[in-house]
Design an enzyme around this catalytic site. Structure first.
Site, PDB file in Angstrom:
ATOM      1  N   HIS A 100     -38.985 -45.349   5.939  1.00 24.58           N
ATOM      2  CA  HIS A 100     -38.157 -45.570   4.748  1.00 24.58           C
ATOM      3  C   HIS A 100     -38.749 -44.869   3.522  1.00 24.58           C
ATOM      4  O   HIS A 100     -38.012 -44.361   2.675  1.00 24.58           O
ATOM      5  CB  HIS A 100     -38.024 -47.068   4.462  1.00 24.58           C
TER       6      HIS A 100
ATOM      7  N   GLU B 254     -31.636 -47.285   8.788  1.00 26.65           N
ATOM      8  CA  GLU B 254     -32.519 -48.001   9.706  1.00 26.65           C
ATOM      9  C   GLU B 254     -32.826 -47.157  10.944  1.00 26.65           C
ATOM     10  O   GLU B 254     -33.970 -47.072  11.390  1.00 26.65           O
ATOM     11  CB  GLU B 254     -31.881 -49.333  10.124  1.00 26.65           C
TER      12      GLU B 254
ATOM     13  N   HIS C  10     -42.152 -48.004  10.912  1.00 29.53           N
ATOM     14  CA  HIS C  10     -40.779 -48.126  10.423  1.00 29.53           C
ATOM     15  C   HIS C  10     -40.741 -48.100   8.896  1.00 29.53           C
ATOM     16  O   HIS C  10     -39.910 -47.413   8.297  1.00 29.53           O
ATOM     17  CB  HIS C  10     -40.164 -49.432  10.939  1.00 29.53           C
ATOM     18  N   GLU C  11     -41.632 -48.836   8.273  1.00 28.71           N
ATOM     19  CA  GLU C  11     -41.667 -48.881   6.808  1.00 28.71           C
ATOM     20  C   GLU C  11     -42.000 -47.516   6.224  1.00 28.71           C
ATOM     21  O   GLU C  11     -41.435 -47.107   5.202  1.00 28.71           O
ATOM     22  CB  GLU C  11     -42.677 -49.929   6.346  1.00 28.71           C
TER      23      GLU C  11
END
Length: 265
Positions: free
Chosen positions: A135, A190, A131-132
């Protein structure tokens, strides 16, 4: 383990923490009158320099586990093959801290906290990391970092000599950390980071069920913490969209693709 003060949500990333300094250098970089003219004209080179300065400062002021430490060896094993994203080189380190958290910076620096590793399985950790990295790939971390620079660390202006950005003072770095701690991503950012993380893990030979598993663990931790909004667990991931929807989306996608969940350990 060092106890550190909350500093940061994204970068870079999501919410994190930094050690309380005995003294801050409160000297301002330049006069406030130069703020508007210089801050809004930050070049890519200046941004790169500031990100590097920030992560170097973080690595210096937090205990980093040595290369032969079990935490580092575990993280290295988990992230083997994850060398870059969209042309951005990735590097991973473990902070020996008691806070449950992780973050990624715009330059591809991913920092995982030892306490988070203590409570998550390998697959759950990979979900957080995926997930990071999403970003970082979508430049969300870079945009958040720049916004924090403009509104906090550089609120009194920046100095430049021959096009080289002036170094940030300890005080400005502290202000930057506080601003990043309050930064949030949009619902779309997100969602897109979730989807990118899923594909990134799958394309690198990792089981993308990790995304759903990480969200499930976070949900369980939230419930244990009483779902208090000020809880550090709740700050690890934005609540937009909520974890139930994120779990459902990731599970549905993996199931439709015929991917088998990893065995519980």
């Amino acid at each position: 383990m060092n106890r550190i003060v909350k500093f940061f949500a994204i970068v870079c990333c999501l919410a994190v923490s930094f050690p309380a300094m005995a003294q801050f250098n409160l000297k301002k970089a330049v006069g406030a009158a130069t703020k508007a003219a210089q801050a809004v004209t930050l070049t890519d080179a200046q941004m790169t320099a500031y990100v590097k300065e920030y992560i170097d400062w973080m690595d210096t002021h937090n205990k980093v586990c040595e290369p032969d430490h079990p935490y580092t060896q575990r993280l290295d094993s988990l992230t083997k093959g994850l060398t870059s994203v969209e042309g951005i080189p990735l590097n991973f380190k473990v902070y020996w801290v008691v806070d449950v958290n992780a973050f990624a910076c715009a330059d591809g620096s991913v920092r995982v906290f030892a306490a988070l590793m203590d409570i998550m399985s390998d697959e759950e950790l990979l979900g957080v990391i995926g997930h990071e990295i999403g970003h970082v790939a979508h430049h969300d971390s870079k945009k958040a970092f720049k916004q924090s620079l403009l509104t906090s660390a550089l609120k009194d202006g920046i100095g430049a000599t021959n096009g080289t950005a002036a170094a940030l003072t300890d005080s400005q770095l502290g202000d930057l950390g506080e601003a990043l701690a309050g930064a949030t991503y949009s619902q779309k950012q997100e969602k897109d980071a979730d989807d990118y993380g899923y594909e990134f893990l799958k394309s690198h030979g990792k089981n993308p069920w990790a995304m759903a598993l990480s969200f499930k663990k976070l949900k369980a931790l939230q419930e244990e913490a009483g779902a208090q909004k000020e809880s550090k667990i709740n700050q690890l991931f934005s609540s937009h969209p909520d974890l139930d929807k994120r779990i459902e989306r990731m599970e549905k996608r993996a199931t439709q693709e015929g991917i088998t969940p990893p065995e519980s350990k």
